[in-house]
Structures are given as C-alpha cells and as structure tokens.
Design a protein around this motif. Structure first.
Motif, short mmCIF file in Angstrom:
data_model
loop_
_atom_site.label_atom_id
_atom_site.label_comp_id
_atom_site.label_asym_id
_atom_site.label_seq_id
_atom_site.Cartn_x
_atom_site.Cartn_y
_atom_site.Cartn_z
N UNK A 236 0.82 -1.22 -0.01
CA UNK A 236 0.25 0.00 -0.02
C UNK A 236 0.96 1.38 -0.05
N UNK A 237 2.08 1.30 0.52
CA UNK A 237 2.95 2.41 0.73
C UNK A 237 3.74 2.34 -0.86
N UNK A 238 4.02 1.37 -1.40
CA UNK A 238 4.69 1.22 -2.52
C UNK A 238 6.27 1.58 -2.34
N UNK A 239 6.94 1.44 -0.91
CA UNK A 239 8.07 1.89 -0.68
C UNK A 239 9.08 0.62 -1.20
N UNK A 240 10.37 1.13 -1.00
CA UNK A 240 11.39 0.03 -1.26
C UNK A 240 11.82 -0.72 -0.17
N UNK A 241 12.14 -2.01 -0.36
CA UNK A 241 12.62 -2.64 0.88
C UNK A 241 13.94 -3.39 0.53
N UNK A 242 14.86 -3.53 1.50
CA UNK A 242 16.35 -4.11 1.25
C UNK A 242 16.20 -5.56 1.18
N UNK A 243 17.33 -6.14 0.74
CA UNK A 243 17.42 -7.56 0.82
C UNK A 243 17.60 -8.10 2.21
N UNK A 244 18.07 -7.42 3.06
CA UNK A 244 18.12 -7.92 4.42
C UNK A 244 16.63 -7.96 5.16
N UNK A 245 15.90 -6.91 4.58
CA UNK A 245 14.81 -6.77 5.33
C UNK A 245 13.82 -8.05 4.80
N UNK A 246 13.90 -8.28 3.56
CA UNK A 246 12.90 -9.35 2.83
C UNK A 246 13.71 -10.66 3.31
N UNK A 247 14.86 -10.76 3.71
CA UNK A 247 15.35 -12.11 4.25
C UNK A 247 14.76 -12.34 5.65
N UNK A 248 14.41 -11.23 6.54
CA UNK A 248 14.15 -11.26 7.93
C UNK A 248 12.61 -11.54 7.75
N UNK A 249 11.71 -11.13 6.63
CA UNK A 249 10.40 -11.49 6.43
C UNK A 249 10.17 -12.82 6.01
N UNK A 250 11.28 -13.43 5.23
CA UNK A 250 10.96 -14.85 4.84
C UNK A 250 10.90 -14.96 3.31
N UNK A 251 10.83 -13.73 2.66
CA UNK A 251 11.00 -13.95 1.20
C UNK A 251 12.18 -14.28 0.63
N UNK A 252 13.11 -13.85 1.26
CA UNK A 252 14.63 -14.37 0.61
C UNK A 252 15.11 -15.47 1.68
N UNK A 253 15.98 -16.28 0.93
CA UNK A 253 16.54 -17.40 1.44
C UNK A 253 17.79 -17.12 2.31
N UNK A 254 18.76 -16.46 1.20
CA UNK A 254 19.94 -16.01 1.53
C UNK A 254 20.49 -14.65 0.89
N UNK A 255 21.30 -13.88 1.51
CA UNK A 255 21.72 -12.75 0.89
C UNK A 255 23.09 -12.87 0.90
#
Length: 276
Positions: free
Chosen positions: A175-194
């Motif tokens: 809803x905000x359309x904001x950017x997220x970092x790779x580290x944030x997406x890893x913390x959220x569970x979208x990314x397996x490894x950075x």
C-alpha cells in the motif's frame, strides 16, 4: 548443443539460456537498457520457455536472474501506456495479454530459483514472491510501486505475500509502494540468503545443484505438496490433493524404484528423466 531432449524455444530479444550444471537451466533476462522490463514480446518468450522447461525431461530446476543493475522492473510501462491510448484496440492492452506475468502467476511443475542481482520492482518483485527459493545480492532492492502509478500488483504477489509475510507487513509493503532491502526481505522470509552481488548467481546455482541431484520425479511431487500447502487452506486437503495426483504418478515411475534399490545396494542412484 543444449543437454536436453528437445530444442528450447527461440528467445532472441529478451532471454539468454545456458546450462551451468547437470539438469539445471539458467535464464538471464537481458534488456539492461530498460532495467530488464518486459515488453509483450518478452512475456511471450518467457511463457514459451517455462512451458518447455516443465516438459523437458532432462531438466529439473531453473535459475532466473537479470543483467546489469536490475533483476527486472516488471512490465514495460511505456508500452503499457501506449496500449492504453484511446485509439488502441482494448484487446491488445498489455494487461490483457495471455502471457502477462508468466512467472509471477506460474504454477508449473518444477522449482525456480531467483538470483536477484539488483532492482526487483513491480512485476519483477512479483516474480520473486512466486519463486521457490530466492538468493539476493546484498544491495538488491524490492518494491511493488504500482499504487504510485495508478495501477495494482495483479500478478499474484498480493495473496502470496499474505501467506509468506502476513497481512500487516504485506499491507505496509504494497500500500505504500516503498522499497525494501534484501536484508529486510530475508528477515520477512521472502529471501533465503543474502550474498555479495558477484556471488548471487553462483549461490543460486549451488542450491539448484543440490536439488538437481535428487530424483526428478520426487522433486516434482515434493514441490506439488509444498505448493498445495501454500495455496490451499486445509493442510489435509493439500495432502490429499498431492496424494491423488503427483504421489500416484511418482509410485508408477522408475525413479522411485531406483532410489530404493540404490539405497539397499549402498550406491548412488542413477535417475532417469522425469515423466510426471
């Protein structure tokens, strides 16, 4: 010659195909001047490649990455804008194309690993959300900026994000359309490894090799069970669905017998191409 039974579909304008390891397909989106945004022609290319990949018995897993500083910026908004002009055929609008978002809404049979080398925006981020594993460069960034352009992320990412990160995080992100970092997406569970950018494809291929060593039939069946659990509300309903389809086919194939026989004989299994 490609290590496949059938020739891959021609991909002259957007995709580059290679084979970095046995049973592994590497797909590189190659339109760096447009941040690897997908034109309608590019969407058709990708749609054809995924259909071929799923039917090609000598391939078990794919890795997809981008070229330059972007993974993918998603749909080509300039082309989309032109298709919305008052004198354009409504049926030709980009959002109506049958191949629209061919990875973000792909179900398929075989796993796909995203090697996110840079910006993953809009449809490019939707690709990532629907991949089975995700390796991201440390400086990669993710966003669903559609709301800032008067459109919506209709390629499947919204319900999938709910299942992966929860309502509140998904709402904040979309809803905000904001950017997220790779580290944030890893913390959220979208990314397996950075990993550092120069290692992102190498690490994704390493995961692909680990998967590709296993029974091709068991890979298809296991992924089906995972996907059913992700997409179907009832856990038992998902199990029953997989048992009736992929598990039944797995039991009729030669690879199950080979895996059990190899274990009993204390040797490495000699897998045949998947027929699931």
């Amino acid at each position: 010659m490609a290590p496949t039974e059938t020739p891959p579909p021609p991909t002259p304008t957007f995709l580059k195909l290679s084979y970095p390891a046995p049973r592994v397909l590497l797909i590189r989106m190659d339109r760096p001047s447009a941040l690897n945004a997908m034109s309608t022609a590019a969407q058709w290319e990708m749609d054809a490649v995924w259909k071929w990949f799923d039917e090609e018995a000598l391939l078990s897993v794919a890795v997809i990455t981008g070229t330059g500083r972007a993974f993918s910026a998603g749909a080509d908004l300039k082309e989309w804008n032109s298709s919305m002009s008052s004198d354009a055929d409504p049926g030709s609008r980009m959002g109506n194309a049958p191949a629209f978002t061919p990875l973000s809404r792909r179900r398929g049979k075989k796993p796909v690993i995203a090697a996110v080398n840079g910006l993953a925006m809009g449809g490019g981020c939707e690709f990532v959300v629907n991949c089975d594993l995700v390796v991201a460069a440390a400086d990669a960034r993710f966003a669903l900026p559609e709301v800032r352009r008067g459109i919506a992320a209709i390629g499947g990412a919204l319900p999938r994000l709910i299942r992966t990160v929860g309502l509140q995080r998904a709402s904040e992100f979309a809803l905000t359309g904001r950017d997220a970092t790779a580290q944030e997406m890893e913390m959220w569970g979208v990314v397996n490894k950075v990993v550092p950018r120069e290692r992102v494809v190498q690490e994704a291929v390493r995961y692909a090799e680990m998967i590709a060593r296993n029974s091709p039939d068991a890979i298809v069946c296991t992924r089906a069970g995972l996907r059913q659990g992700w997409e179907v509300a009832s856990v038992e309903g998902a199990v029953e669905c997989t048992l009736e389809r992929e598990w039944a086919e797995l039991q009729r194939g030669e690879n199950m017998l080979e895996g059990l026989k190899a274990f009993a004989e204390k040797r490495e299994p000699r897998w045949k191409g998947s027929r699931l």
